[in-house]
Design an enzyme around this catalytic site. Structure first.
Site, PDB file in Angstrom:
ATOM      1  N   HIS A 250       0.831  -1.258   0.045  1.00 20.04           N
ATOM      2  CA  HIS A 250      -0.021  -0.199  -0.121  1.00 20.04           C
ATOM      3  C   HIS A 250       0.837   1.204  -0.119  1.00 20.04           C
ATOM      4  O   HIS A 250       0.788   2.087  -0.811  1.00 20.04           O
ATOM      5  CB  HIS A 250      -0.843  -0.085   1.186  1.00 20.04           C
ATOM      6  CG  HIS A 250      -1.899   1.217   1.250  1.00 20.04           C
ATOM      7  ND1 HIS A 250      -3.193   1.268   0.832  1.00 20.04           N
ATOM      8  CD2 HIS A 250      -1.555   2.406   1.876  1.00 20.04           C
ATOM      9  CE1 HIS A 250      -3.504   2.530   1.360  1.00 20.04           C
ATOM     10  NE2 HIS A 250      -2.623   3.143   1.619  1.00 20.04           N
ATOM     11  N   GLU A 251       1.857   1.232   0.832  1.00 20.90           N
ATOM     12  CA  GLU A 251       2.821   2.585   0.934  1.00 20.90           C
ATOM     13  C   GLU A 251       3.487   2.519  -0.165  1.00 20.90           C
ATOM     14  O   GLU A 251       3.847   3.726  -0.442  1.00 20.90           O
ATOM     15  CB  GLU A 251       3.443   2.543   2.334  1.00 20.90           C
ATOM     16  CG  GLU A 251       2.669   2.522   3.600  1.00 20.90           C
ATOM     17  CD  GLU A 251       1.383   3.811   3.736  1.00 20.90           C
ATOM     18  OE1 GLU A 251       1.857   4.661   3.037  1.00 20.90           O
ATOM     19  OE2 GLU A 251       0.594   3.422   4.371  1.00 20.90           O
ATOM     20  N   HIS A 254       1.778   4.481  -2.938  1.00 16.75           N
ATOM     21  CA  HIS A 254       1.937   5.852  -2.459  1.00 16.75           C
ATOM     22  C   HIS A 254       3.517   6.217  -3.010  1.00 16.75           C
ATOM     23  O   HIS A 254       3.498   7.403  -3.744  1.00 16.75           O
ATOM     24  CB  HIS A 254       1.691   6.191  -1.042  1.00 16.75           C
ATOM     25  CG  HIS A 254       0.540   6.428  -0.680  1.00 16.75           C
ATOM     26  ND1 HIS A 254      -0.503   6.891  -1.109  1.00 16.75           N
ATOM     27  CD2 HIS A 254       0.028   5.651   0.488  1.00 16.75           C
ATOM     28  CE1 HIS A 254      -1.814   6.795  -0.468  1.00 16.75           C
ATOM     29  NE2 HIS A 254      -1.389   5.944   0.357  1.00 16.75           N
ATOM     30  N   GLU A 280      -4.723   7.871  -3.214  1.00  9.96           N
ATOM     31  CA  GLU A 280      -5.236   6.474  -2.661  1.00  9.96           C
ATOM     32  C   GLU A 280      -5.404   5.557  -3.813  1.00  9.96           C
ATOM     33  O   GLU A 280      -5.299   4.031  -3.513  1.00  9.96           O
ATOM     34  CB  GLU A 280      -6.365   6.830  -1.805  1.00  9.96           C
ATOM     35  CG  GLU A 280      -6.268   7.420  -0.387  1.00  9.96           C
ATOM     36  CD  GLU A 280      -5.050   6.672   0.471  1.00  9.96           C
ATOM     37  OE1 GLU A 280      -5.086   5.598   0.159  1.00  9.96           O
ATOM     38  OE2 GLU A 280      -4.441   7.411   1.150  1.00  9.96           O
TER      39      GLU A 280
END
Length: 486
Positions: A250-251, A254, A280
């Site tokens: 997830h990170e 980003h 997101e």
């Protein structure tokens, strides 16, 4: 603008350090330093001379397209920032610092009481900020606009109203089927081995460790000081393999966005991300569309078994795939499945709206939270740490952020549908360990544009239509009817 960016990013380095390595006794002085830097940056940006310069530039006829956009967006930012005094910006920074450290202590003490008063003071400032910025219809609109230009309560309410019955219907269908097994995720996984595995996964999806690093923090986050220095954090639970793995992906999503922003535009709007909803969409696309997909693990299952041979005994990739997509109401947002996740977001979104319009106060949060977790998800919240203290956002003053998680998930599904349409072999490539085509597609269609477009414009430019939750529902229905044999 680049000098102002230097000050802001110097502040960001101190904030990163605050959440990773700062010793406890440094809290007070760090708060002062952050407040001073935020005040300096605001003062530099809101001078009358800066306003006059931007006005002069905006009237010029000889600017190229990128220069025009940088001037236009800078002038918008200038006019918005002029509505906030430097003293207010400093007080906000000080309140955020006090709130953050109160939140850390409250989490350790497992008691909301220690966070209530600093949060109450911060909410009062956020209400004041809404009034100073100005808004139509709902004061929360002013704060949402800071994270996604043009996103309103009316739009977010419409999205959640549309999603809720369709998600509930799918979840109800799953309840009537045999539950998949994910017990293999809750064996003992050595901390160091998890860390090394996470690093390998980050490398595989394209994270450039020459232009970034990973560390541990209480709550996973990504921060960027420029596209050549992007930091991610994760957290590790030795009895929950999923905690670290999908935090990393997830990170990482980003971070790939931040590393793909234009170097030559540093300090200007075109070097900045489009919106938090688009941000997101990047993290959710990598985390879910790819990182929870079967093709990704058809390639990485061998790597998993290399790091954790004992834990993978008698485990097949198909069983693993089903287990990591188990749909079951839970307490923690960051660990939630793709379907129940949106109810976690809805609860926070509703709380924020009511805090800003005065319907409830900080002291009411635990009771409202616990009641709605029971109503929406059917789970009983056992304590504050696993309840209303689990997220870092409010301690940062990030009111207006949460809706972007659901909006981002919808955009991610719409983007991935376009990727699959344009490249029919994409999932076969992922199964071979090649995600380069996806990263290149994102670089070309999203990352290179910075803030040139709003979320809505970018979505329409790429997919040919406005934001449409149908893509997420179609994606989720196909995926989970397959997993649960509905």
């Amino acid at each position: 603008m680049q000098k102002i960016a230097d000050v802001k990013y110097a502040s960001a380095v101190l904030q990163w350090d605050q959440e990773t390595y700062l010793p406890p006794k440094g809290n007070d002085f760090r708060g002062r330093q952050l407040a001073t830097l935020s005040e300096i940056a605001h003062e530099q940006f809101t001078t009358e001379a800066m306003g006059a310069l931007l006005q002069e530039l905006s009237s010029k006829e000889d600017l190229n397209d990128k220069e025009k956009i940088n001037v236009q967006l800078s002038l918008e930012d200038y006019n918005r920032n002029r509505k906030l005094s430097s003293d207010f910006v400093r007080r906000m920074s000080e309140a955020v610092n006090a709130s953050y450290h109160a939140w850390v202590k409250a989490r350790n003490d497992n008691s909301f009481a220690g966070f209530q008063q600093p949060l109450h003071a911060l909410i009062a400032l956020k209400k004041q900020e809404s009034d100073m910025l100005g808004y139509e219809q709902h004061p929360y609109n002013a704060l949402m606009n800071e994270y996604d230009k043009g996103l309103t309560v009316a739009t977010a309410d419409g999205i959640f109203t549309n999603l809720k019955p369709q998600l509930l219907s799918l979840i109800e269908s799953i309840k009537n089927k045999s539950q998949v097994d994910n017990s293999f995720l809750h064996q003992h996984f050595d901390k160091d081995a998890q860390w090394k595995f996470g690093i390998e996964i980050l490398k595989q999806i394209g994270f450039d460790f020459e232009a970034g690093r990973q560390d541990l923090s209480l709550h996973p986050f990504t921060t960027s000081f420029n596209n050549q220095d992007v930091r991610v954090t994760t957290r590790i639970d030795e009895n929950d393999f999923g905690n670290m793995t999908w935090s990393c992906i997830h990170e990482g999503g980003h971070a790939l966005y931040e590393q793909g922003l234009p170097t030559e535009e540093y300090g200007l709007p075109l070097s900045e991300y489009c919106s938090l909803s688009i941000h997101e969409s990047q993290s959710r696309l990598w985390e879910n569309s790819i990182g929870r997909g079967l093709p990704f693990w058809q390639h990485n299952f061998k790597l998993l078994k290399t790091f954790f041979p004992q834990q993978c005994t008698n485990l097949t990739v198909e069983t693993f795939y089903k287990g990591i997509n188990k749909v079951e109401p839970s307490l923690i947002r960051t660990e939630a499945d793709e379907l129940t996740y949106h109810f976690h977001v809805m609860i926070r979104y509703e709380i924020e709206k009511m805090l800003i319009d005065g319907t409830i106060a900080a002291k009411d949060i635990p009771a409202y939270w616990n009641e709605h977790y029971k109503n929406y998800l059917g789970v009983t919240v056992p304590d504050d740490k696993r309840g209303c203290l689990q997220d870092i956002h409010w301690s940062h003053g990030s009111f207006g952020y949460f809706a972007t998680y659901s909006v981002g998930s919808i955009i991610a599904a719409q983007l991935y549908a376009s990727i699959e349409k344009e490249n029919e072999s994409v999932n076969r490539e992922i199964a071979k360990g090649n995600t380069t085509a996806i990263l290149n597609w994102l670089r070309q269609n999203i990352h290179q544009y910075g803030r040139q477009y709003t979320s809505g414009q970018l979505c329409k430019n790429i997919t040919g239509e406005p934001l449409n939750s149908k893509y997420f529902i179609d994606y989720a229905t196909k995926k989970f009817t397959g997993i649960y044999d509905i």
